[in-house]
Design an enzyme around this catalytic site. Structure first.
Site, PDB file in Angstrom:
ATOM      1  N   ASN A 267     -16.259  -0.895  10.474  1.00 32.98           N
ATOM      2  CA  ASN A 267     -16.714  -0.540   9.024  1.00 32.98           C
ATOM      3  C   ASN A 267     -17.575  -1.746   8.404  1.00 32.98           C
ATOM      4  OD1 ASN A 267     -16.570   0.660   6.688  1.00 32.98           O
ATOM      5  ND2 ASN A 267     -14.454   0.525   6.188  1.00 32.98           N
TER       6      ASN A 267
ATOM      7  N   HIS B 267      -2.064   8.982   2.379  1.00 24.08           N
ATOM      8  CA  HIS B 267      -2.214   7.660   1.212  1.00 24.08           C
ATOM      9  C   HIS B 267      -2.188   8.321  -0.166  1.00 24.08           C
ATOM     10  CE1 HIS B 267      -4.897   4.800   3.927  1.00 24.08           C
ATOM     11  NE2 HIS B 267      -3.935   5.461   4.623  1.00 24.08           N
TER      12      HIS B 267
ATOM     13  N   ARG C  82       1.992   7.044   2.273  1.00 23.82           N
ATOM     14  CA  ARG C  82       1.836   5.328   1.892  1.00 23.82           C
ATOM     15  C   ARG C  82       1.620   5.247   0.301  1.00 23.82           C
ATOM     16  NH1 ARG C  82      -3.461   1.710   3.332  1.00 23.82           N
ATOM     17  NH2 ARG C  82      -4.260   2.698   1.342  1.00 23.82           N
TER      18      ARG C  82
ATOM     19  N   TYR D 220      -8.188  -2.204  -4.251  1.00 27.83           N
ATOM     20  CA  TYR D 220      -8.379  -1.731  -2.953  1.00 27.83           C
ATOM     21  C   TYR D 220      -7.383  -0.684  -2.433  1.00 27.83           C
ATOM     22  CZ  TYR D 220      -9.913  -1.165   2.030  1.00 27.83           C
ATOM     23  OH  TYR D 220     -10.470  -0.614   3.046  1.00 27.83           O
TER      24      TYR D 220
ATOM     25  N   ASP E 159       0.905  -0.907   2.048  1.00 22.92           N
ATOM     26  CA  ASP E 159      -0.011  -1.760   2.621  1.00 22.92           C
ATOM     27  C   ASP E 159      -0.298  -2.982   1.756  1.00 22.92           C
ATOM     28  OD1 ASP E 159      -2.179  -2.956   4.168  1.00 22.92           O
ATOM     29  OD2 ASP E 159      -3.004  -1.179   4.716  1.00 22.92           O
TER      30      ASP E 159
ATOM     31  N   HIS F 171      -2.604  -5.443   2.603  1.00 24.45           N
ATOM     32  CA  HIS F 171      -4.008  -5.730   3.062  1.00 24.45           C
ATOM     33  C   HIS F 171      -3.983  -7.353   3.081  1.00 24.45           C
ATOM     34  CE1 HIS F 171      -5.416  -1.910   2.707  1.00 24.45           C
ATOM     35  NE2 HIS F 171      -4.861  -1.563   1.321  1.00 24.45           N
TER      36      HIS F 171
ATOM     37  N   GLU G 143       2.947  -3.155   5.567  1.00 21.39           N
ATOM     38  CA  GLU G 143       1.859  -3.400   6.527  1.00 21.39           C
ATOM     39  C   GLU G 143       1.070  -4.702   5.996  1.00 21.39           C
ATOM     40  OE1 GLU G 143      -0.899  -0.100   6.535  1.00 21.39           O
ATOM     41  OE2 GLU G 143      -2.440  -1.281   7.478  1.00 21.39           O
TER      42      GLU G 143
ATOM     43  N   GLU H  64      -4.414  -3.856  12.461  1.00 17.73           N
ATOM     44  CA  GLU H  64      -5.501  -2.946  12.547  1.00 17.73           C
ATOM     45  C   GLU H  64      -6.619  -3.716  12.547  1.00 17.73           C
ATOM     46  OE1 GLU H  64      -4.867  -1.296   8.463  1.00 17.73           O
ATOM     47  OE2 GLU H  64      -6.609  -2.620   7.983  1.00 17.73           O
TER      48      GLU H  64
ATOM     49  N   ARG I 179      -0.341  -1.637  14.842  1.00 19.63           N
ATOM     50  CA  ARG I 179      -1.350  -1.130  14.058  1.00 19.63           C
ATOM     51  C   ARG I 179      -2.734  -0.873  14.663  1.00 19.63           C
ATOM     52  NH1 ARG I 179      -1.752   2.231  10.865  1.00 19.63           N
ATOM     53  NH2 ARG I 179      -2.845   1.201   9.140  1.00 19.63           N
TER      54      ARG I 179
ATOM     55  N   HIS J  63      -3.913   2.815  13.702  1.00 20.44           N
ATOM     56  CA  HIS J  63      -4.691   2.951  12.493  1.00 20.44           C
ATOM     57  C   HIS J  63      -5.699   4.050  12.543  1.00 20.44           C
ATOM     58  CE1 HIS J  63      -8.089   0.541  10.319  1.00 20.44           C
ATOM     59  NE2 HIS J  63      -7.037   0.783   9.366  1.00 20.44           N
TER      60      HIS J  63
ATOM     61  N   ASP K 239     -12.737   5.294   8.372  1.00 19.46           N
ATOM     62  CA  ASP K 239     -13.549   4.694   8.837  1.00 19.46           C
ATOM     63  C   ASP K 239     -13.427   4.692  10.565  1.00 19.46           C
ATOM     64  OD1 ASP K 239     -11.837   3.073   6.945  1.00 19.46           O
ATOM     65  OD2 ASP K 239     -12.439   1.868   8.943  1.00 19.46           O
TER      66      ASP K 239
ATOM     67  N   GLU L  32      -1.237   7.278  11.279  1.00 17.77           N
ATOM     68  CA  GLU L  32      -1.894   7.286   9.795  1.00 17.77           C
ATOM     69  C   GLU L  32      -2.895   8.380   9.831  1.00 17.77           C
ATOM     70  OE1 GLU L  32      -4.530   3.849   9.192  1.00 17.77           O
ATOM     71  OE2 GLU L  32      -4.453   4.104   6.789  1.00 17.77           O
TER      72      GLU L  32
ATOM     73  N   TRP M  40      -8.106 -10.620   2.548  1.00 18.08           N
ATOM     74  CA  TRP M  40      -7.426  -9.267   2.180  1.00 18.08           C
ATOM     75  C   TRP M  40      -7.549  -8.682   3.708  1.00 18.08           C
ATOM     76  CZ3 TRP M  40      -9.458  -4.371   2.785  1.00 18.08           C
ATOM     77  CH2 TRP M  40     -10.942  -4.197   3.164  1.00 18.08           C
TER      78      TRP M  40
HETATM   79  C1  GCO Z   1      -5.486   1.175   6.551  1.00 16.10           C
HETATM   80  C2  GCO Z   1      -6.483  -0.017   6.135  1.00 16.10           C
HETATM   81  C3  GCO Z   1      -7.950   0.719   5.998  1.00 16.10           C
HETATM   82  C4  GCO Z   1      -8.830  -0.538   6.134  1.00 16.10           C
HETATM   83  C5  GCO Z   1     -10.101   0.022   6.446  1.00 16.10           C
HETATM   84  C6  GCO Z   1     -10.953  -1.273   6.726  1.00 16.10           C
HETATM   85  O1  GCO Z   1      -4.306   0.880   6.407  1.00 16.10           O
HETATM   86  O2  GCO Z   1      -5.758   2.188   6.543  1.00 16.10           O
HETATM   87  O3  GCO Z   1      -5.971  -1.004   5.455  1.00 16.10           O
HETATM   88  O4  GCO Z   1      -7.990   1.246   4.868  1.00 16.10           O
HETATM   89  O5  GCO Z   1      -8.834  -1.193   5.050  1.00 16.10           O
HETATM   90  O6  GCO Z   1     -10.036   0.829   7.497  1.00 16.10           O
HETATM   91  O7  GCO Z   1     -12.356  -0.687   7.267  1.00 16.10           O
HETATM   92 MG    MG Z   2      -4.082  -1.161   6.568  1.00 17.10          MG
END
Ligand code: GCO
Ligand code: MG
Length: 408
Positions: free
Chosen positions: A37, A122, A147, A159, A216, A218, A242, A268, A289, A318, A322, A345, A408
């Site tokens: 991504n 989500h 989530r 975000y 999450d 982040h 997470e 992730e 993850r 994950h 994306d 997820e 982040w």
């Molecule tokens: C999640 C992630 C995603 C990422 C994204 C970045 O837990 O799904 O945090 O939202 O931020 O995949 O490319």
């Molecule tokens: Mg995440």
């Protein structure tokens, strides 16, 4: 059988995807996802210029040997670009092998260990009523684990919080945005820490004690902030917290672990088993993850998850939008086959994306199933792909209120 071509297809049906298609001299094809991504074209160049020429003439059956040649043989190991490229090759070769066998990939990984993979969706909202509506909408769609992300009073866009309601736009906010420069967001960790426990208290009061809830972070907290949050969330019995701290610092998890029994998930942004060694051997996390797409494909993920299983640690692969449907399907075959599955997820792709990638996996009653189609069960429609050329896109950048760039 020999590999006769390896083509990279870039398509952008709402967001960018990088797909590798390997074709054999017997006309079999396999697909692999190499989407990174916001840095997609780096993987495209790595694959087109450096990897594809090495594949021509190889026996597609020798997946382990190909993996090791691309990893050990290149001298430059690991890193997101390299490992996404290796993943694309690896998944495409597994697709071919399973098609050759006339079996869904999970059969080659040991067969089904369960009837389906528990998925989490989500939910998000700018305030509690919007969040509750989002949770209800996910429950109505069949999700059995959710989530929870919310906006934070005093901050603008956050975000992971959807800015619009239903349909294809629902998840458009989260991954990279199609702007020539990254969007900048303002972040304040203390405001977040003050706000979040009350959100979970309200969600539990509304939806009861049983629903598995995830959150999450982040990578935005310091270790001691994460320890405090984990402790304060204990009454709300999270399935996991997470990415509490920046992931490259494995030792940070030790400090968090000493303070809280809230289960922890991370990885992730990892791309190798070597990112996990301390975390696994000291049991500092509960869920792994990594994405199949970013951690070297099915071959590497199977080894990583088997190692995690030795320590009683489970999977949480994950699966944001994306990750292309090809990467998602690969994850689902692993989910079904491994013993130490935890959760998957699942951010459903848009209708436009699913016109390009014809999938056969199913989501029923909260569980995902990769389907019994031989191979991965995903095909790429070239005409549909060509109708959506690449558009530059970036993940947002996060700054503190004084302008400092933040994690982040
Ligand atoms: C999640 C992630 C995603 C990422 C994204 C970045 O837990 O799904 O945090 O939202 O931020 O995949 O490319
Ligand atoms: Mg995440």
């Amino acid at each position: 059988m020999k590999i006769s071509s390896a083509e990279v297809v870039v398509t952008s049906p709402g967001r960018n995807f990088v797909t590798l298609r390997i074709t054999t001299d017997e006309g079999l094809t396999g697909l692999g996802d190499g989407t990174l991504n916001g840095r997609e074209l780096a993987v495209v160049a790595y694959l087109r210029d450096h990897v594809a020429p090495l594949l021509i003439g190889r026996d597609p059956a020798n997946i382990e040997d190909t993996w090791q040649s691309l990893y050990r043989g290149s001298y430059w190991r690991r890193g997101p670009v390299t490992m996404a490229a290796i993943a694309a090759v690896d998944v495409a070769l597994w697709d071919i092998k399973a098609k050759c066998a006339g079996m869904p990939l999970y059969q080659l990984l040991g067969g089904a260990s369960r009837t389906g993979a528990l998925a989490y969706g989500h939910a998000s909202g700018r305030d509690l009523p919007e969040l509750f509506d989002s949770i209800r909408a996910h429950l109505a769609e069949g999700f059995r684990a959710i989530r929870v992300q919310t906006a934070i009073p005093g901050l603008g866009t956050v975000y992971g919080v959807a800015t619009s309601g239903g349909g294809d736009t629902r998840y458009d906010y989260e991954p990279a945005q199609r702007h020539p420069q990254p969007v900048e967001e303002t972040w304040d960790t203390r405001a977040y820490l003050r706000h979040l426990p009350g959100v979970f208290e309200a969600v539990r009061a509304e939806f009861g004690p049983e629903l598995p809830l995830l959150h999450d972070g982040h990578h935005r907290m310091t270790p001691i902030q994460a320890a405090k949050l984990g402790k304060e969330l204990e009454p709300y019995d999270l399935f996991w917290l997470e990415d509490a701290t920046p992931a490259e610092d494995q030792n940070a998890l030790r400090l968090i672990r000493q303070h809280t029994t809230t289960p922890l998930a991370i990885g992730e942004v990892f791309n190798s088993v070597h990112d996990y060694t301390t975390l696994l051997s000291e049991r500092l996390i509960d869920y792994v993850r990594s994405a199949v797409t970013h951690a070297g494909g099915v071959t590497a993920m199977k080894k990583l998850l088997d190692l995690a299983g030795v320590y009683g640690i489970r999977s949480g692969i994950h699966g944001p939008t994306d990750i292309s449907p090809v990467g998602m399907a690969a994850a689902l075959h692993l989910d079904l086959a491994i013993h130490n599955f935890g959760i998957q997820e699942f951010m459903p792709h848009s209708a436009r994306t699913l016109e390009v990638f014809r999938t056969s996996y199913r989501f029923t009653d909260g569980l995902l199933h990769p389907s019994d189609t031989p191979g991965l069960g995903v095909e790429l429609d070239d005409d549909a792909a060509a109708a959506h050329p690449y558009v530059p896109a970036y993940l947002p950048v996060n700054r503190l209120t004084d302008g400092t760039v933040h994690d982040w």
